[in-house]
Design a protein around this motif. Structure first.
Motif, PDB file in Angstrom:
ATOM      1  N   THR A  29       0.559  -1.230   0.008  1.00  0.00           N
ATOM      2  CA  THR A  29       0.135   0.020  -0.067  1.00  0.00           C
ATOM      3  C   THR A  29       0.778   1.258  -0.115  1.00  0.00           C
ATOM      4  OG1 THR A  29      -0.169   0.220   2.604  1.00  0.00           O
ATOM      5  CG2 THR A  29      -1.890  -1.237   1.192  1.00  0.00           C
ATOM      6  N   HIS A  30       2.080   1.056   0.191  1.00  0.00           N
ATOM      7  CA  HIS A  30       3.148   2.463   0.547  1.00  0.00           C
ATOM      8  C   HIS A  30       2.415   3.164   1.672  1.00  0.00           C
ATOM      9  CE1 HIS A  30       4.957   1.016  -3.237  1.00  0.00           C
ATOM     10  NE2 HIS A  30       3.740   1.047  -3.862  1.00  0.00           N
ATOM     11  N   GLN A  31       1.927   2.465   2.633  1.00  0.00           N
ATOM     12  CA  GLN A  31       1.464   3.336   3.762  1.00  0.00           C
ATOM     13  C   GLN A  31       2.122   3.022   4.872  1.00  0.00           C
ATOM     14  OE1 GLN A  31      -0.270   5.821   2.737  1.00  0.00           O
ATOM     15  NE2 GLN A  31      -1.119   5.049   0.858  1.00  0.00           N
ATOM     16  N   ASN A  65       7.162   5.950   5.006  1.00  0.00           N
ATOM     17  CA  ASN A  65       6.345   6.209   4.006  1.00  0.00           C
ATOM     18  C   ASN A  65       5.581   7.706   4.333  1.00  0.00           C
ATOM     19  OD1 ASN A  65       6.659   3.909   2.236  1.00  0.00           O
ATOM     20  ND2 ASN A  65       5.173   2.978   3.474  1.00  0.00           N
ATOM     21  N   LEU A  66       5.639   8.097   5.502  1.00  0.00           N
ATOM     22  CA  LEU A  66       4.842   9.314   5.859  1.00  0.00           C
ATOM     23  C   LEU A  66       5.759  10.553   5.363  1.00  0.00           C
ATOM     24  CD1 LEU A  66       3.594   8.669   9.462  1.00  0.00           C
ATOM     25  CD2 LEU A  66       2.279   8.727   7.344  1.00  0.00           C
ATOM     26  N   THR A  67       7.125  10.180   5.221  1.00  0.00           N
ATOM     27  CA  THR A  67       7.892  11.191   5.086  1.00  0.00           C
ATOM     28  C   THR A  67       7.802  11.635   3.423  1.00  0.00           C
ATOM     29  OG1 THR A  67       9.808   9.844   4.357  1.00  0.00           O
ATOM     30  CG2 THR A  67       9.711  10.505   6.504  1.00  0.00           C
ATOM     31  N   GLY A 104      -2.641   6.505   6.200  1.00  0.00           N
ATOM     32  CA  GLY A 104      -1.843   7.170   5.178  1.00  0.00           C
ATOM     33  C   GLY A 104      -2.515   8.608   4.927  1.00  0.00           C
ATOM     34  N   PRO A 105      -2.314   9.426   3.922  1.00  0.00           N
ATOM     35  CA  PRO A 105      -2.747  10.651   3.640  1.00  0.00           C
ATOM     36  C   PRO A 105      -4.274  10.476   2.943  1.00  0.00           C
ATOM     37  CG  PRO A 105      -1.118  10.254   1.876  1.00  0.00           C
ATOM     38  CD  PRO A 105      -1.301   9.081   2.855  1.00  0.00           C
TER      39      PRO A 105
END
Length: 337
Positions: free
Chosen positions: A116-118, A236-238, A309-310
């Motif tokens: 998910t890239h989260q 991933n948050l960065t 995530g966002p």
């Protein structure tokens, strides 16, 4: 809202998620084959903006979705993008190679973060939703015992017991047999009532030891601090600092296990996948994020997993990944029972 306006909203969401740039009416008209002019798209976007589904981040820019827009987009998803055959095989192989429950959880949380890239969060199977499979009692010395509790979900808890009186091997064997007769196969939520009778059911010379054993078992079963979670993908948050506005408080919140338990483990045993967007999240630090969670377990829910995530995320892909991984983990726990 008519179907065309919904198509325009979908286009705004999909393009903004893909490009991370505000979306204009001309781009939608030329790239999404809606069969209408850019002027018509512009009128639809004006209606969507007046209705609170999209907004203009600054003058002379295109539009971006609001939380309300994302909510409608998710509620009206026509299809969830499934994992490819290659992805399903890779997920199944990767999770099936796990050696024990810790390995299953650690592989699961890393896999979710990668797919998910989260930020991925996985709760260990809850003791309160598990059944006792076996209890082992090992003599470590004249005055020390090791208690090992094994649940049907593969969770293992260990406790050391210290006694003033000496405990020989025969006493240890007798106590092991007694506690397994009473507790093996029983739901852990029923253990306190069963344990309250345990000392009186032991022989008089064992009642003191049985009382100490009962106290330790109750601590193991009732201590909420034993509910654990695993986290992966915080880096991933960065890459999404701007949408989340302030990443530092969020990273700090992700270090608190009780916060994570509230985030992914809603009350009850809800198995349906849940998507909470922006202000739908009760925790202040997560009001600029989207949290996608679901329950997992062999038949009944024993834990939750999800991603953070966002609000600007690939909703179809994320929902598909969370559902698929939860299903594979449930199947593994079922086979291991």
């Amino acid at each position: 809202m008519d179907e065309r306006k919904l198509q325009v909203l979908r286009a705004v969401v999909e393009d903004y998620v893909s490009t991370q740039e505000p979306v204009g009416s001309k781009a939608i008209a030329t790239q999404h084959e809606l069969g209408v002019s850019a002027a018509t798209v512009r009128n639809d976007m004006a209606w969507l903006e007046d209705s609170g589904y999209i907004q203009q981040p600054h003058t002379s820019a295109g539009r971006i979705p609001t939380d309300k827009g994302y909510r409608l987009f998710v509620d009206r998803l026509e299809k969830i993008q499934p994992l490819s055959s290659a992805e399903r095989r890779a997920v199944n192989r990767y999770l099936s190679e796990a050696g024990d429950l810790d390995d299953v959880v650690n592989r699961t949380v890393r896999l979710l973060a990668q797919l998910t890239h989260q930020v991925a969060v996985v709760q260990y199977p809850s003791l309160n939703r598990s059944t006792v499979r076996h209890l082992e009692l090992l003599r470590l010395g004249p005055y020390r015992l090791l208690l090992v509790v094994i649940t049907d979900t593969g969770r293992v808890e260990q406790r050391h017991l210290e006694f003033r009186e000496e405990i020989d091997e025969d006493y240890t064997l007798e106590l092991r047999t007694l506690i397994n007769e009473k507790l093996a196969g029983q739901p852990i939520v029923e253990a306190p009532e069963i344990l309250s009778r345990l000392p009186n059911e032991a022989r008089p010379e064992l009642r003191g030891i049985a009382t100490g054993l009962t106290r330790v078992l109750l601590d193991a079963f009732l201590d909420s601090s034993e509910e654990r979670v695993a986290v992966a993908g915080a880096a991933n948050l960065t890459r999404t600092v701007a949408p989340i506005r302030s990443v530092t408080p969020l990273l700090e919140a992700l270090e608190e296990e009780m916060v994570l338990m509230r985030l992914i483990g809603p009350p009850g045993e809800q198995t349906n996948l849940t998507v909470r967007i922006g202000d739908e999240n009760e925790l202040d630090d997560f009001r600029h994020t989207t949290v996608v969670t679901t329950g997992y377990g062999p038949g009944a829910v024993v834990g939750h997993m999800g991603v953070v995530g966002p609000t600007r995320m690939d909703y179809p892909g994320t929902i598909a990944a969370v559902r698929a991984v939860a299903r594979y983990v449930s199947d593994i726990l079922e086979r291991n029972r």
